[in-house]
Scaffold this active site. Structure first.
Site, short mmCIF file in Angstrom:
data_model
loop_
_atom_site.label_atom_id
_atom_site.label_comp_id
_atom_site.label_asym_id
_atom_site.label_seq_id
_atom_site.Cartn_x
_atom_site.Cartn_y
_atom_site.Cartn_z
N GLU A 53 -24.42 -17.20 -18.52
CA GLU A 53 -24.78 -18.61 -18.52
C GLU A 53 -26.10 -18.83 -19.27
O GLU A 53 -27.07 -18.09 -19.08
CB GLU A 53 -24.92 -19.05 -17.05
CG GLU A 53 -25.33 -20.46 -16.80
CD GLU A 53 -25.45 -20.75 -15.30
OE1 GLU A 53 -25.56 -21.95 -14.96
OE2 GLU A 53 -25.46 -19.79 -14.49
N LYS A 122 -20.50 -27.31 -16.80
CA LYS A 122 -20.50 -26.80 -15.41
C LYS A 122 -20.13 -27.93 -14.46
O LYS A 122 -20.62 -29.06 -14.57
CB LYS A 122 -21.88 -26.25 -15.09
CG LYS A 122 -21.99 -25.46 -13.80
CD LYS A 122 -23.37 -24.79 -13.73
CE LYS A 122 -23.54 -23.93 -12.50
NZ LYS A 122 -24.86 -23.22 -12.53
N TYR A 128 -30.32 -26.29 -4.12
CA TYR A 128 -30.76 -25.87 -2.80
C TYR A 128 -31.51 -24.54 -2.95
O TYR A 128 -31.39 -23.86 -3.96
CB TYR A 128 -29.57 -25.70 -1.86
CG TYR A 128 -28.49 -24.77 -2.39
CD1 TYR A 128 -28.54 -23.39 -2.17
CD2 TYR A 128 -27.42 -25.28 -3.12
CE1 TYR A 128 -27.56 -22.55 -2.67
CE2 TYR A 128 -26.44 -24.44 -3.63
CZ TYR A 128 -26.51 -23.07 -3.39
OH TYR A 128 -25.55 -22.23 -3.89
N CYS A 178 -20.96 -20.07 -13.12
CA CYS A 178 -21.77 -19.67 -11.97
C CYS A 178 -21.38 -20.36 -10.66
O CYS A 178 -20.41 -20.00 -10.02
CB CYS A 178 -23.25 -19.86 -12.28
SG CYS A 178 -24.32 -18.87 -11.20
N GLY A 369 16.76 14.99 14.21
CA GLY A 369 17.00 16.28 13.57
C GLY A 369 15.73 16.76 12.90
O GLY A 369 15.14 16.05 12.10
N GLY A 373 10.97 20.18 7.24
CA GLY A 373 10.57 19.52 6.00
C GLY A 373 9.63 18.36 6.28
O GLY A 373 9.33 18.03 7.43
N GLU A 488 13.50 8.76 -1.50
CA GLU A 488 14.89 9.22 -1.48
C GLU A 488 15.85 8.05 -1.59
O GLU A 488 16.87 8.12 -2.29
CB GLU A 488 15.13 10.03 -0.21
CG GLU A 488 14.39 11.34 -0.16
CD GLU A 488 14.65 12.13 1.11
OE1 GLU A 488 14.33 13.33 1.14
OE2 GLU A 488 15.16 11.54 2.08
N TRP A 493 18.86 9.85 -3.33
CA TRP A 493 18.87 11.27 -2.94
C TRP A 493 19.09 11.35 -1.43
O TRP A 493 18.26 11.83 -0.66
CB TRP A 493 17.58 11.94 -3.36
CG TRP A 493 17.57 13.43 -3.21
CD1 TRP A 493 16.84 14.17 -2.33
CD2 TRP A 493 18.33 14.39 -3.96
NE1 TRP A 493 17.09 15.50 -2.48
CE2 TRP A 493 18.00 15.68 -3.48
CE3 TRP A 493 19.26 14.28 -4.99
CZ2 TRP A 493 18.55 16.84 -3.99
CZ3 TRP A 493 19.81 15.44 -5.50
CH2 TRP A 493 19.47 16.69 -5.02
N CYS A 494 20.20 10.82 -1.00
CA CYS A 494 20.57 10.81 0.40
C CYS A 494 22.09 10.64 0.45
O CYS A 494 22.67 9.98 -0.40
CB CYS A 494 19.88 9.69 1.17
SG CYS A 494 20.00 8.06 0.41
N HIS A 504 19.84 5.05 13.97
CA HIS A 504 19.70 3.84 14.78
C HIS A 504 18.43 3.08 14.40
O HIS A 504 18.37 1.86 14.49
CB HIS A 504 19.66 4.19 16.27
CG HIS A 504 20.96 4.68 16.81
ND1 HIS A 504 21.09 5.83 17.55
CD2 HIS A 504 22.22 4.17 16.69
CE1 HIS A 504 22.36 6.00 17.89
NE2 HIS A 504 23.06 5.01 17.37
#
Length: 693
Positions: A53, A122, A128, A178, A369, A373, A488, A493-494, A504
C-alpha cells in the site's frame, strides 16, 4: 525438460509479492526499486506482481500526503513505471495516492504492458488507535466517477473492478487494500462471488507482537471462505518508525492452505514467489453448491462489477517448473503437530462411528478377521477402544485368525501377539480343508495337484473367510467389523462380497492406506494399549503389504500387493487429486513428478520412518496412473456402489455412494486413457502395453 513441465499449461499461475525498502517522500527512488523488482518478476515468469500500500510515496507520510509536490512526483514516477512495464508480462499492483475531483484516494494502480488498466480505491479507512486515514483520504463508496485520467491515461476507477486474463481465463484478479480485509464484510467476498479467483491485498499494516499471525489467519480464512487464492503484501523497511514499526510480511494462501510466507524485518526488503492452482479453485467452486447459491442470491449487486481484460502472452513453449511445494502424501500432513492432531481425530472418528453403531443396535459382540496386516490391525484396535468407550468387555470381541495356503509365520505371529496383547477372544480356523473341498467341487486344477494360482484360487480363500466371519456373527449375535480401506476400494483391490468389501460396518472405508500406516504408528507411539502391543504394531508396520493368497517358495519373494496395483504412496496421491479436485491425468502426472522426483525433499517429521519410498521416474508415474485410471473409472465402481456403512474421516472425501462419490458402475475410462496416451507421446515414452481402455 519438456514443455509438459510448464505451470501455465496446467492452469496454474505464478504470483510474486514484494516489500521493497521505501524511501519516504521520494517517488522516483521508489519507482526505480519497483521497476527492478517488476523486471525480476517478469524474468521469473510471474503472472501477477503485488506491492504494498502507498509504496510509491511511502505510507507513513501523515500530513505530507496532502502536499502537491509529493502527489505530482508520484504521478510523474507512475508514468515512468507504466512506460517500463511495456516489456514485462506480470500484472503489476502498486499503491499510491490519487487525486480525483477534489478528493484524495488511497489506491492500487493496476498496470500491464504500458497500460493503466484501472485504479482501485480503498473501501474502508481505519480511524482508530494509531490510524488516522480519514484525515487524509476519501472512501471508495463516495466516489462519483467511474473513470479518471491519471499519469497520462484514461482508465477505470472504482472498488468493483475485476481484471481478467484473456489467455488464462481462470485468472481473474480482485484488489483490496489493507483495512478492507479487516472489515466484517471485506470487498473480496463480493469479488470472489463475481468470479475473482485471486484476491490481492496491498497493505501497510504496521507490526506488533502477534500481528503477523493475525494477518496470516485472516488471509487463510478469506482464501477458504472465498474458495480462492489470497495474496498479501505489507510495507516493510523504510517506513517511518516515529511511533510504529513495519515487518514486510508477504503471504499467499489458497483454499485455506498456506502456500508461501516470506521472511520479515529484512533490511534489504522481502520477496515471495509461489504458484497458485487455478484449476483446483475452479473445481472447488463447481462442487461447492453453497458458493453457487450465494453468488446467485447476490447476482443483482454483483452485476455492477466491471471487467477489464488483458493478455499475458504466456510462454507456453518454455519449460516453467512449479515453485510450489507439492505434498507427496496428501492424506497425511508432513507437519508433526498437524499429523498428531489428524491422527487423533481420525482414530476417534472411527471409534465413535463403531461405538454408535453398537449402541444403536444393542449388539455387544464384534467379529473381526485378523490377518496381521495393516487394515485388520487398525480395525481391531479401533474396535477395542470402542468397546472400552461403551464399557463392554473386550472378551466380547471375537478376533478370528483364518490361515490359508499362503499365510506366513510372521503375519500369523503378529496377529496372535496383537490379539493376546489386547485381551480379546481369539479363535483360529484353518480354511484350507474347506478351500480344498470347494476347489474340488469346482473341478479346479488345484484339486488335481496342479499349482494353478488363479483368481478362483485366491477368491475361494477370501470368500470362505467372509463366510466364516458372518456365520460366526450369526452364531454369537455379533456384528462383523469390516477392514477394507479407501485405497483398496478406489482401486477395486477387494473381492466383491467378501471381508475387504463387505461387512456389517466398516471402520476403515474412508481411510487411505498411507493414513492407516500413520494411525497405527500414532497408537504405537502413544502406547495406547501398552508397550507390548506397541512393539507388535511396529512389527506389523515393517511387514510387506500382501494379500497372502498365493504360496511362494522359501527362496521366493512374498506375493506383493504394490507390485500388482502400484505403490500406495503414488496411488493415494492419484486418488486424492482425482477424487478431491477432479484433476485430469496429465495434471496429476505433472504434480506427481514435481512431488516425487526430488531425492532431497524431506516430507516427514524426523520421528516418522514409514516413508520407505525413494523417487519415481516420470515413466513409473504415468504407468501406475494408467492402472489407477482404468481401475478407478472403469472396473471398480460396482464394488463401491454396494459398500457397507462407515464414517467419513477426511475432508478429501470418501467413496460411499450415499456420501461423497456417485458414478455409474458401467462408465468408461476412455477419456482418461486417451489423455494418458497423448501424454506418453508428448513425453516420448513408449506406448502402454495394456492398451488405451
Amino acid at each position: 525438460m519438456s514443455v509438459f513441465d510448464n505451470i501455465y499449461r496446467h492452469r496454474m499461475a505464478r504470483i510474486a509479492a514484494f516489500a521493497p525498502p521505501v524511501a519516504l517522500a521520494q517517488p522516483a527512488v521508489n519507482v526505480e526499486r519497483i521497476v527492478d523488482l517488476a523486471r525480476h518478476a517478469h524474468e521469473r515468469h510471474a503472472a501477477v506482481a503485488l506491492f504494498p500500500e502507498l509504496c510509491i510515496t511511502g505510507y507513513s507520510l501523515d500530513d505530507l500526503h496532502h502536499q502537491n509536490p509529493i502527489l505530482d512526483a508520484a504521478e510523474a514516477a507512475t508514468r515512468d513505471l507504466i512506460e517500463h512495464s511495456k516489456a514485462w508480462r506480470p500484472l503489476l499492483l502498486v499503491g499510491t495516492a490519487v487525486r480525483v475531483h477534489s478528493q484524495l484516494y488511497n489506491c492500487a494502480l493496476v498496470i500491464h504492458r504500458g497500460r493503466l488498466l484501472g485504479i482501485v480505491p480503498k473501501s474502508y479507512l481505519p480511524n482508530y488507535r494509531e490510524y488516522y486515514e480519514q484525515r487524509w483520504f476519501a472512501e471508495a463508496p463516495g466516489a462519483l466517477v467511474e473513470s479518471v485520467r491519471y499519469a497520462g491515461q484514461e482508465t477505470e476507477f472504482g472498488a468493483r473492478l475485476l481484471f481478467e486474463a484473456e489467455d488464462l481465463p481462470e485468472l481473474r484478479v480482485h484488489v483490496e487494500i489493507c483495512e478492507d480485509l479487516w472489515a466484517p464484510n471485506p470487498p473480496s467476498l463480493d469479488g470472489a462471488l463475481a468470479g475473482a479467483t485471486l484476491m490481492t491485498n496491498l497493505s501497510a499494516s504496521n507490526v506488533t507482537i502477534g500481528k503477523a499471525r493475525e494477518r496470516a489467519q485472516l488471509c487463510q480464512v478469506q482464501s477458504f471462505r472465498c474458495l480462492g487464492a489470497y495474496a498479501f503484501a505489507a510495507a516493510g523497511v523504510g517506513e517511518s518508525t516515529t511511533d510504529l514499526a513495519w515487518d514486510g510480511q508477504l503471504t499467499v494462501h489458497e483454499l485455506g492452505q498456506s502456500l508461501a510466507q516470506s521472511d520479515r524485518f529484512n533490511p534489504d526488503g522481502t520477496e515471495l514467489f509461489t504458484d497458485i492452482d487455478l484449476e483446483r479453485i475452479e473445481q472447488d467452486r463447481i462442487r461447492f453448491a453453497t458458493y453457487r447459491d450465494t453468488a446467485a442470491r447476490a447476482a443483482e449487486r454483483l452485476r455492477d462489477f466491471r471487467r477489464v481484460r488483458f493478455a499475458l502472452d504466456l510462454p507456453l513453449d518454455t519449460p516453467i517448473p512449479t515453485e510450489r511445494a507439492i505434498d507427496r502424501f496428501p492424506f497425511v500432513p508432513n507437519d508433526a503437530a498437524r499429523l498428531d492432531e489428524d491422527c487423533f481425530e481420525a482414530y476417534n472418528i472411527q471409534v465413535q462411528g463403531l461405538a454408535q453403531r453398537l449402541r444403536s443396535t444393542g449388539i455387544k459382540t464384534a467379529v473381526i478377521g485378523v490377518s496381521g496386516g495393516l487394515d485388520s490391525t487398525q480395525a481391531l484396535i479401533v474396535t477395542a477402544r470402542a468397546f472400552d468407550r461403551l464399557g463392554l468387555d473386550r472378551a466380547n470381541i471375537l478376533a478370528v485368525s483364518l490361515p490359508g495356503f499362503a499365510t506366513s509365520d510372521k503375519t500369523a505371529g503378529n496377529a496372535t501377539a496383537l490379539i493376546e496383547g489386547l485381551g480379546v477372544t481369539h479363535k483360529s480356523i484353518d480354511i484350507r480343508p474347506a478351500a480344498e473341498r470347494m476347489l474340488e467341487d469346482l473341478d479346479h486344477p488345484y484339486s488335481e495337484g496342479k499349482a494353478q494360482y488363479d483368481r478362483t484360487f485366491e477368491n475361494v480363500q477370501a470368500g470362505l473367510r467372509t463366510d466364516y466371519l458372518f456365520r460366526l456373527a450369526n452364531h454369537h449375535d455379533g456384528l462383523v467389523v469390516g477392514t477394507g480401506d479407501l485405497s483398496e476400494l478406489a482401486l477395486g483391490w477387494c473381492t466383491y462380497g467378501v471381508g475387504d468389501q463387505m461387512a456389517h460396518y466398516n471402520v476403515n472405508a474412508a481411510v487411505a492406506k498411507t493414513l492407516i500406516q500413520h494411525l497405527i504408528a500414532w497408537v504405537a507411539r502413544r502406547e495406547e494399549f501398552g508397550a507390548p502391543v506397541s512393539k507388535t504394531l511396529n512389527a506389523i508396520l515393517e511387514t510387506e503389504i500382501s494379500p497372502e493368497l498365493i504360496p511362494s517358495a522359501a527362496d521366493e519373494p512374498l506375493q506383493s500387493t504394490e507390485s500388482t496395483i502400484g505403490p500406495y504412496s503414488l496411488q493415494d496421491f492419484n486418488l486424492h487429486h482425482a477424487m478431491r479436485f477432479g484433476l485430469g491425468p496429465a495434471k496429476i502426472a505433472f504434480l506427481a513428478e514435481r512431488a516425487w522426483s526430488d531425492r532431497t525433499r524431506g516430507d516427514w517429521p524426523s520421528h516418522i520412518a514409514i516413508d520407505k519410498q525413494g523417487e519415481y521416474t516420470l515413466e513409473e508415474i504415468v504407468r501406475w496412473l494408467e492402472v489407477f485410471c482404468r481401475r478407478f473409472f472403469q472396473t471398480s465402481q460396482f464394488k463401491r456402489s454396494a459398500m457397507p456403512n462407515g464414517p467419513k474421516v477426511t475432508s478429501a472425501g470418501a467413496l460411499s455412494p450415499r456420501g461423497d462419490w456417485r458414478m455409474p458402475s458401467d462408465s468408461s475410462a476412455r477419456v482418461w486413457m486417451d489423455e494418458l496416451a497423448a501424454l506418453r507421446r508428448e513425453l516420448g515414452l513408449p506406448a502402454s502395453s495394456s492398451g488405451s481402455t
